[in-house]
Design an enzyme around this catalytic site. Structure first.
Site, PDB file in Angstrom:
ATOM      1  N   GLU A 131       0.851  -1.202   0.000  1.00 16.03           N
ATOM      2  CA  GLU A 131       0.000   0.000   0.000  1.00 16.03           C
ATOM      3  C   GLU A 131       0.876   1.237   0.000  1.00 16.03           C
ATOM      4  OE1 GLU A 131      -2.140  -0.246   3.660  1.00 16.03           O
ATOM      5  OE2 GLU A 131      -2.880  -2.236   3.187  1.00 16.03           O
ATOM      6  N   LYS A 184       2.068   4.612   1.656  1.00 15.78           N
ATOM      7  CA  LYS A 184       2.094   5.132   3.024  1.00 15.78           C
ATOM      8  C   LYS A 184       1.771   6.620   2.952  1.00 15.78           C
ATOM      9  CE  LYS A 184       4.855   5.074   7.229  1.00 15.78           C
ATOM     10  NZ  LYS A 184       4.720   6.461   7.616  1.00 15.78           N
ATOM     11  N   ASP A 189       1.106  10.369   4.048  1.00  8.33           N
ATOM     12  CA  ASP A 189       1.804  11.198   5.018  1.00  8.33           C
ATOM     13  C   ASP A 189       0.872  12.291   5.531  1.00  8.33           C
ATOM     14  OD1 ASP A 189       3.865  12.080   6.529  1.00  8.33           O
ATOM     15  OD2 ASP A 189       4.889  13.153   4.912  1.00  8.33           O
ATOM     16  N   TYR A 245      -6.822   2.171   5.750  1.00  9.24           N
ATOM     17  CA  TYR A 245      -5.929   1.045   5.491  1.00  9.24           C
ATOM     18  C   TYR A 245      -5.937  -0.058   6.541  1.00  9.24           C
ATOM     19  CZ  TYR A 245      -3.222   4.463   8.200  1.00  9.24           C
ATOM     20  OH  TYR A 245      -2.814   5.382   9.121  1.00  9.24           O
ATOM     21  N   LYS A 286      10.556   3.435   3.576  1.00  3.24           N
ATOM     22  CA  LYS A 286      10.503   4.894   3.458  1.00  3.24           C
ATOM     23  C   LYS A 286      11.194   5.342   2.165  1.00  3.24           C
ATOM     24  CE  LYS A 286       9.230   7.269   6.593  1.00  3.24           C
ATOM     25  NZ  LYS A 286       9.191   7.548   7.981  1.00  3.24           N
ATOM     26  N   CYS A 296      22.809  40.202  18.637  1.00  2.00           N
ATOM     27  CA  CYS A 296      21.411  39.783  18.489  1.00  2.00           C
ATOM     28  C   CYS A 296      20.695  40.636  17.441  1.00  2.00           C
ATOM     29  CB  CYS A 296      20.708  39.908  19.840  1.00  2.00           C
ATOM     30  SG  CYS A 296      18.947  39.568  19.737  1.00  2.00           S
ATOM     31  N   CYS A 304      17.959  42.828  19.485  1.00  2.00           N
ATOM     32  CA  CYS A 304      18.266  43.831  20.527  1.00  2.00           C
ATOM     33  C   CYS A 304      19.729  44.241  20.525  1.00  2.00           C
ATOM     34  CB  CYS A 304      17.835  43.319  21.899  1.00  2.00           C
ATOM     35  SG  CYS A 304      18.897  41.995  22.505  1.00  2.00           S
ATOM     36  N   CYS A 347      21.336  34.921  22.945  1.00  2.00           N
ATOM     37  CA  CYS A 347      21.295  36.325  23.311  1.00  2.00           C
ATOM     38  C   CYS A 347      21.044  36.348  24.819  1.00  2.00           C
ATOM     39  CB  CYS A 347      20.165  37.043  22.572  1.00  2.00           C
ATOM     40  SG  CYS A 347      19.828  38.654  23.303  1.00  2.00           S
ATOM     41  N   CYS A 391      15.019  41.500  25.554  1.00  2.00           N
ATOM     42  CA  CYS A 391      15.023  41.194  24.124  1.00  2.00           C
ATOM     43  C   CYS A 391      13.594  40.814  23.694  1.00  2.00           C
ATOM     44  CB  CYS A 391      16.010  40.047  23.894  1.00  2.00           C
ATOM     45  SG  CYS A 391      16.113  39.506  22.199  1.00  2.00           S
TER      46      CYS A 391
END
Ligand code: IVH
Length: 668
Positions: A113, A115, A117, A225, A312, A406, A409, A424, A430
Site C-alpha cells: 500500500e 504510506k 503522510d 488502510y 521509506k 542579536c 536587541c 542572546c 530582548c
C-alpha cells in the site's frame, strides 16, 4: 407540507446528497453540477429548519461544522495505535521477509500500500453510523475529534449497503491535498502571514482546531488502510479493504496483493517514481502480510506489528540558490539561522526557507551567499540543506559568517562551552524572548490561560500593555476590549483565565517561569522535594544535584536564574498577585513514601485506572514511573495487551510482574 411528507423529503434529500458526496469525493466522478448540489443542500437546510424535530447529526448539512469552540476530550483507544518499523532499502525488506518465514511455514501473500503522510485517525462505526473519531495521541490515548472529522466529505457518516459488521474500527490517514495546501499558503502569503511548513503538519493542526467550520473549509481528505473489530467476516486484509470500499470508504487504488518479494520490489520501484503524480503526500510503501490469521500468529513487538513494515522513500534532493541567511531568536534566546532560498518545488510543496540549525552547520557546509545548495525534505518538518555544489561557486560570493550580535536587541551573543547554539543573554529585554516567555507562561501545560494566544500577546506587547509576565495580571478590561478583533466576551474570558490561574498548582507555576532545562517533570520533582519557592531560591547547586534526576546542568540553570535580581523581583510580584508558590497542603497530606526508591514500569491497558492515573499514584507515593525496562526496574505493572517484547525482557531480567490489583493493594 405535513410532517410525514417533510420527513420523506428530508430523508430522500439526505440520501441523494450523500450519494453525490460519495461520487464526488470518494470516486472523483461527480454526476451533477456544484450549483445543483448547492440547490439541493439549501432545500434540505430549509426543511431541517422548518422541522427541527428531524435534526440528525449525520445529515449532509452538518458537514459545514460549527463556530462553537470546545476542548477535545481524551479517550483511551480500544486497540492501541501502534506505529510501523521502518526499512530504507530492499535488503531490509528481504530481512523482514526472512524473519516472517522463520515463524510462518506456509505460503502467504503480501499486500503493498501507499504510506500516506498525514495524521492517523481511528474511526468507530456502530450500526453503520460514525460514532467516534480519535487521533493517535500517544498510541494509548488520543483526542476525540469527531466533530471535526464529520466535516470531511469523503468520510462516510452513514455506511453504504448492509453487509458491514455491527461494530468496528477503521484506521486511516487524514491528508490535505497539495492543491488545497498550496492555495492556503498562497492566501497566507498575500496577507503577509507566515507560511505553513507542509501538508502533514497543517493536517494535524487542522484536525485539532476548535472551530469545526474552519476545518470544513479546509477540504481535508482521508484514505483508509486497517480494519479492527471482533469476529470480522473476512480473513484477507486486502479483501477487508475491498469490502470497506463498498461501504463508502476511500481505499487507495494503488493497493495490491503481491505473491513474493520480487513483486513487492516491483511495486516499490513503480511508486518511487509515480508518487510525484499523486494529489497527496506519501512518504513510503507499507508492506503487510495479507492473512489476518497469520498476522495474529506473528503478533506485535512493544511498538509495532511483526506482520508489517514501512519502506521509506528517500528524501527528494533538489538544487536551488541560497539568497540570504536570516536569524531568529527564540524564547530561550537561542539564535537559529535560516536559509532564504530561491523558491523551489520539493515533494509537492514550494520551499523558500530551510533551517541551518546552528553556526557549526554553516561552517561545515562552508556556505557562501549565492551558492547552489541541495535541499532535502525528509520526514522532518523543515527542509534542510544537505550540501553545496562548489563547482557553481563564483569567486565573488562571500562566506556566510554567523552574526555576533542579536538581530533583535543588538546584545552581543554568547556561546556556552560545549553547546552548538549561540544565545542572546539579554533575556529580560530582548523582544522575542519576552514575548516567547509570555507565550510559554500562558500555554496549556503551564498556566493554561484561556484566550491568551500568540496573536494577543503580540498585540499586548506591541501596544505597550504588557512588557513582562506580571503586566498580564494588571490588565484592565477596557484595555483588552480596545484591542483589534477583541470583544467584551473575549476580554472577560482573558480576565477570568488570569484569575483562575491563581489556583494553578505550584509545579506548573514553576514550569511556567520558563527556566532553561526546567520542563514539566523537573518542575514537579523540585516542588515535591523542596515544597516552597523560598526553599528553591535558597537551594545551592550542590543541594539540587542531590535530588534524584536533577543533574549539574539543571542545578546550575536553576541557581543561575534565581540569582538574577530581576527574576526574584518577578517572583515577588507574582506572589503578590496571589499565584501559588507553595506545594498545596492536600498534596503534602496525600503524599506517602510507600514506593520510595522504586522504579516502576506501566505496560498495557488497565481496567480500573488509566495509565496517567497510575503514574500519578506512583509519584504521589514517592515512586518513579520509568519508560523502559532495565536491571534497575523494581517491578512492572502489567495490563491487558502488554507488548510481548516487554514481557520477554522483564522475564529475562527477572523483574517481577504484578497486576493492577496487586499494585492497588500495595498502596492500601
Ligand atoms: S498500517 C498496526 N498502512 O504510518 C499498523 N499505516 O508509521 C497500522 N500510515 O501510524 C498502520 N499509510 O499513521 C498503515 N497504508 C498504511 C499507512 C499507514 C500511512 C501511517 C499511520 C501509522 C504510521 C506508521
Amino acid at each position: 407540507m405535513n410532517r410525514e411528507e417533510a420527513l420523506q423529503k428530508i430523508t430522500s434529500l439526505r440520501n441523494e446528497l450523500e450519494e453525490h458526496n460519495y461520487k464526488y469525493y470518494v470516486l472523483a466522478q461527480p454526476v451533477i453540477s456544484d450549483f445543483d448540489f448547492d440547490m439541493k443542500l439549501k432545500a434540505l437546510e430549509k426543511l431541517e429548519n422548518d422541522f427541527p424535530e428531524f435534526a440528525d447529526i449525520n445529515s449532509p448539512t452538518q458537514r459545514v461544522g460549527s463556530d462553537l469552540s470546545k476542548d477535545f476530550e481524551q479517550v483511551e483507544h480500544k486497540y492501541a495505535m501502534l506505529s510501523l518499523s521502518n526499512a530504507y532499502s530492499e535488503e531490509e525488506i528481504a530481512d523482514f521477509d526472512t524473519r516472517i518465514k522463520k515463524i510462518i511455514n506456509t505460503d502467504f501473500e503480501y499486500v503493498c500500500e501507499l504510506k500516506f503522510d498525514g495524521s492517523s485517525i481511528s474511526l468507530t462505526y456502530e450500526n453503520g453510523k460514525l460514532t467516534k473519531a480519535v487521533t493517535r495521541g500517544d498510541g494509548v490515548k488520543g483526542d476525540d475529534v469527531t466533530r471535526n472529522i464529520r466535516t470531511i466529505k469523503s468520510i462516510p457518516l452513514q455506511l453504504r449497503g448492509n453487509n458491514f459488521p455491527n461494530e468496528f474500527e477503521i484506521r486511516g490517514e487524514i491528508v490535505m491535498p497539495f492543491d488545497v495546501f498550496n492555495q492556503l499558503n498562497a492566501e497566507l502569503e498575500k496577507s503577509g502571514e507566515p507560511l505553513l511548513a507542509n501538508p502533514r503538519n497543517t493536517t494535524a493542526g487542522t484536525i485539532k482546531m476548535k472551530n469545526s467550520k474552519i476545518v470544513a473549509s479546509r477540504n481535508l481528505d482521508a484514505y483508509f488502510y486497517y480494519i479492527l473489530g471482533k469476529d470480522l467476516p473476512f480473513d484477507g486484509h486486502f479483501e477487508s479493504l475491498q469490502k470497506a470500499k463498498t461501504w463508502g470508504f476511500k481505499i487507495s487504488d494503488a493497493t495490491q496483493v503481491c505473491q513474493n518479494l520480487e513483486e513487492v520490489f516491483q511495486f516499490i520501484r513503480k511508486w518511487d517514481k509515480e508518487r510525484f503524480n499523486l494529489p497527496v503526500a506519501t512518504d513510503g510503501i507499507v508492506i503487510k502480510v495479507n492473512s489476518k490469521k497469520l498476522q495474529e500468529n506473528l503478533g506485535f513487538t512493544a511498538k509495532s506489528p511483526r506482520w508489517a513494515i514501512a519502506y521509506k522513500f528517500k528524501a527528494e534532493n533538489v538544487a536551488t540558490k541560497l539568497l540570504s541567511v536570516s536569524y531568529q531568536v527564540g524564547r530561550t534566546g537561542a539564535v537559529t539561522p535560516v536559509a532564504n532560498l530561491e523558491p523551489v518545488q520539493i515533494a509537492g510543496t514550494i520551499v523558500k526557507r530551510a533551517s541551518l540549525h546552528n553556526a557549526d552547520i554553516i561552517e561545515n557546509l562552508d556556505l557562501h551567499l549565492g551558492d547552489t545548495v541541495f535541499v532535502e525534505k525528509g520526514g522532518e518538518i523543515i527542509p534542510k540543506i544537505t550540501g553545496v555544489d562548489i563547482s557553481q561557486r563564483h569567486p565573488m560570493f562571500s562566506k556566510v559568517n554567523f552574526i555576533s550580535t542579536c538581530p533583535e536587541c543588538q546584545t552581543e551573543l554568547i556561546r556556552a562551552e560545549g553547546e552548538a547554539a549561540f544565545y542572546c543573554p539579554n533575556e529580560n529585554r530582548c523582544p522575542p524572548q519576552i514575548k516567547g516567555k509570555m507565550e510559554h507562561f500562558v500555554s496549556r501545560k503551564a498556566m493554561d490561560i484561556d484566550g491568551l494566544g500568540q496573536e494577543t500577546i503580540e498585540l499586548l506587547y506591541s501596544q505597550g500593555l504588557a512588557k513582562n509576565i506580571t503586566d498580564l495580571y494588571k490588565l484592565e478590561k477596557s484595555q483588552l476590549e480596545n484591542l483589534e478583533r477583541m470583544g467584551e466576551k473575549s476580554a472577560q474570558r482573558i480576565l477570568d483565565g488570569l484569575e483562575a490561574s491563581k489556583n494553578v498548582p505550584f509545579e506548573r507555576v514553576l514550569f511556567a517561569l520558563g527556566i532553561r532545562f526546567v520542563g514539566e517533570t523537573v518542575a514537579k520533582t523540585l516542588v515535591n522535594k523542596l515544597h516552597s519557592i523560598e526553599n528553591i531560591i535558597s537551594a545551592k547547586s550542590d543541594d539540587l544535584v542531590e535530588i534524584d534526576e536533577i543533574g549539574q546542568r539543571i542545578a546550575d540553570s536553576v541557581t543561575d536564574w534565581f540569582s538574577n535580581e530581576e527574576n526574584l523581583q518577578l517572583v515577588a510580584e507574582l506572589q503578590e498577585q496571589g499565584l501559588q508558590f507553595q506545594i498545596s497542603e492536600e498534596k503534602i497530606a496525600d503524599r506517602t513514601e510507600k514506593l520510595a526508591g522504586l522504579s516502576i514500569i506501566i505496560s498495557g491497558t488497565f481496567e480500573k485506572y488509566s495509565r496517567d492515573e497510575l503514574k500519578k499514584m506512583i509519584e504521589k507515593n514517592g515512586g518513579k514511573n520509568v519508560g523502559s525496562i532495565s536491571k534497575k526496574t523494581s517491578f512492572l505493572i502489567a495490563g491487558e495487551n502488554m507488548g510481548p517484547s516487554k514481557l520477554e525482557k522483564a522475564n529475562k531480567l527477572g523483574i517481577s510482574i504484578i497486576s493492577e490489583d496487586d499494585f492497588l493493594k500495595m498502596l492500601e
